[in-house]
Design a protein around this motif. Sequence first.
Motif, PDB file in Angstrom:
ATOM      1  N   GLN A 255      82.751  70.699 -12.136  1.00 36.16           N
ATOM      2  CA  GLN A 255      82.439  69.987 -10.888  1.00 36.16           C
ATOM      3  C   GLN A 255      81.132  69.216 -11.029  1.00 36.16           C
ATOM      4  O   GLN A 255      81.049  68.036 -10.654  1.00 36.16           O
ATOM      5  CB  GLN A 255      82.335  70.978  -9.726  1.00 36.16           C
ATOM      6  CG  GLN A 255      83.642  71.642  -9.336  1.00 36.16           C
ATOM      7  CD  GLN A 255      83.422  72.864  -8.466  1.00 36.16           C
ATOM      8  OE1 GLN A 255      82.478  72.925  -7.675  1.00 36.16           O
ATOM      9  NE2 GLN A 255      84.277  73.862  -8.608  1.00 36.16           N
ATOM     10  N   LYS A 256      80.096  69.896 -11.583  1.00 41.58           N
ATOM     11  CA  LYS A 256      78.788  69.243 -11.753  1.00 41.58           C
ATOM     12  C   LYS A 256      78.887  68.057 -12.705  1.00 41.58           C
ATOM     13  O   LYS A 256      78.298  66.998 -12.472  1.00 41.58           O
ATOM     14  CB  LYS A 256      77.774  70.255 -12.298  1.00 41.58           C
ATOM     15  CG  LYS A 256      77.298  71.280 -11.297  1.00 41.58           C
ATOM     16  CD  LYS A 256      76.050  71.996 -11.816  1.00 41.58           C
ATOM     17  CE  LYS A 256      75.692  73.187 -10.940  1.00 41.58           C
ATOM     18  NZ  LYS A 256      76.440  74.399 -11.275  1.00 41.58           N
ATOM     19  N   GLN A 259      80.640  65.121 -11.069  1.00 42.14           N
ATOM     20  CA  GLN A 259      79.752  64.494 -10.090  1.00 42.14           C
ATOM     21  C   GLN A 259      78.691  63.626 -10.782  1.00 42.14           C
ATOM     22  O   GLN A 259      78.323  62.563 -10.281  1.00 42.14           O
ATOM     23  CB  GLN A 259      79.075  65.582  -9.251  1.00 42.14           C
ATOM     24  CG  GLN A 259      78.389  65.073  -8.011  1.00 42.14           C
ATOM     25  CD  GLN A 259      79.348  64.720  -6.882  1.00 42.14           C
ATOM     26  OE1 GLN A 259      79.827  65.592  -6.170  1.00 42.14           O
ATOM     27  NE2 GLN A 259      79.635  63.441  -6.693  1.00 42.14           N
ATOM     28  N   THR A 260      78.223  64.066 -11.961  1.00 40.50           N
ATOM     29  CA  THR A 260      77.248  63.286 -12.728  1.00 40.50           C
ATOM     30  C   THR A 260      77.871  61.992 -13.244  1.00 40.50           C
ATOM     31  O   THR A 260      77.264  60.924 -13.176  1.00 40.50           O
ATOM     32  CB  THR A 260      76.712  64.121 -13.914  1.00 40.50           C
ATOM     33  OG1 THR A 260      76.146  65.332 -13.392  1.00 40.50           O
ATOM     34  CG2 THR A 260      75.648  63.375 -14.690  1.00 40.50           C
ATOM     35  N   PRO A 263      79.112  59.487  -9.586  1.00 37.12           N
ATOM     36  CA  PRO A 263      78.198  59.847  -8.497  1.00 37.12           C
ATOM     37  C   PRO A 263      78.780  59.657  -7.100  1.00 37.12           C
ATOM     38  O   PRO A 263      78.396  60.350  -6.159  1.00 37.12           O
ATOM     39  CB  PRO A 263      76.992  58.917  -8.712  1.00 37.12           C
ATOM     40  CG  PRO A 263      77.073  58.502 -10.146  1.00 37.12           C
ATOM     41  CD  PRO A 263      78.527  58.489 -10.494  1.00 37.12           C
ATOM     42  N   ALA A 265      81.888  60.238  -6.224  1.00 35.99           N
ATOM     43  CA  ALA A 265      83.014  61.155  -5.969  1.00 35.99           C
ATOM     44  C   ALA A 265      82.611  62.195  -4.919  1.00 35.99           C
ATOM     45  O   ALA A 265      81.465  62.648  -4.873  1.00 35.99           O
ATOM     46  CB  ALA A 265      83.442  61.844  -7.250  1.00 35.99           C
ATOM     47  N   ASP A 266      83.578  62.570  -4.098  1.00 40.05           N
ATOM     48  CA  ASP A 266      83.379  63.586  -3.055  1.00 40.05           C
ATOM     49  C   ASP A 266      83.994  64.887  -3.576  1.00 40.05           C
ATOM     50  O   ASP A 266      85.215  65.045  -3.589  1.00 40.05           O
ATOM     51  CB  ASP A 266      84.078  63.098  -1.778  1.00 40.05           C
ATOM     52  CG  ASP A 266      83.943  64.058  -0.615  1.00 40.05           C
ATOM     53  OD1 ASP A 266      83.441  65.183  -0.799  1.00 40.05           O
ATOM     54  OD2 ASP A 266      84.370  63.683   0.498  1.00 40.05           O
ATOM     55  N   VAL A 267      83.138  65.798  -4.055  1.00 39.95           N
ATOM     56  CA  VAL A 267      83.606  67.056  -4.659  1.00 39.95           C
ATOM     57  C   VAL A 267      83.336  68.195  -3.681  1.00 39.95           C
ATOM     58  O   VAL A 267      82.207  68.393  -3.244  1.00 39.95           O
ATOM     59  CB  VAL A 267      82.887  67.329  -6.002  1.00 39.95           C
ATOM     60  CG1 VAL A 267      83.369  68.634  -6.610  1.00 39.95           C
ATOM     61  CG2 VAL A 267      83.117  66.173  -6.979  1.00 39.95           C
TER      62      VAL A 267
END
Length: 296
Positions: A255-256, A259-260, A263, A265-267
């Motif tokens: 997930q991290k 997201q990196t 940026p 994206a809605d996680v």
Amino acid sequence: MGIKHNKPERDEFRATDGADIALWRWPQSKARPTLHWAHATGFHGRLYHPLLDDLATDVNVLAWDMRGHGASAGAANVSTFRGWETYYRDMTALLDNQDEPVWLAGHSIGATTSIMAAARRPDKVLGLILAEPVIMDPVQGLKLGLAKLLRQSHRLSLAAGAARRRRVFDSHTAALDSYRGRGGFKTWPEAWLEAYVQHAFVPQEDQLQLACSPEWESVTFAHTEHNPWPGIRQLRCPVIALAAERGSTFSPTSQKRLQTLLPSADVRVVAGTTHFLPMEQNDTVRGAIQQLALSG
């Protein structure tokens, strides 16, 4: 079983190797956005009708039966199977078959396949809604990649378990009784279990046989994608990714990293869920789809 609204009609498209893949089409209207839903391993498109029937009032819903599953069972051929790449090519062909760009949504392998198809056909995909995508972090991926290299991946628990699945039942009722409250089905509402059983079998003389054979389900698990990151890096569309709180195939490390790399994206982690998140939190998945697909 309850009354089915918006009953889907069967359509199909041709894969690059000439195989016909079943595509279920809910009632369509020209002015609305189109969404394709991709199911998880061992399942079929119409399993998700408790989710898709309601969505079909707002969007044009399509849902395939992945090769070797449901009404596409006849397209299974282990000798030409190239791991999940086979499914990626099929979904790319599905996108090539569409006149307009579509939204892609899916569960588990269906979510991962949607990512890879979006990376290959960015002009055909408006955005992604991913429920429990199979996205391994680099350490998990390395271990699985090594198991594949050593030809040991068929021994992994999911693959080995699928190979042992009971293939034949006397009736739909017997299948329901066998699955209810057990294993992966433990958290499923009855409507979802009925939807699965209703379309999971093909008649075999006076019995019912699983459309997705234990061998095909097992080989699909054994070839689980171990490195989706090159595809993820190529994504330029809006993304909502929903992860289960327990036993997720989309780990906190993954997930991290996602997201990196993406940026915008809605996680989200959905409280109280397992890998069967769409069955357990139907409204959450529908809400995520509506948020993206109806925002344009």
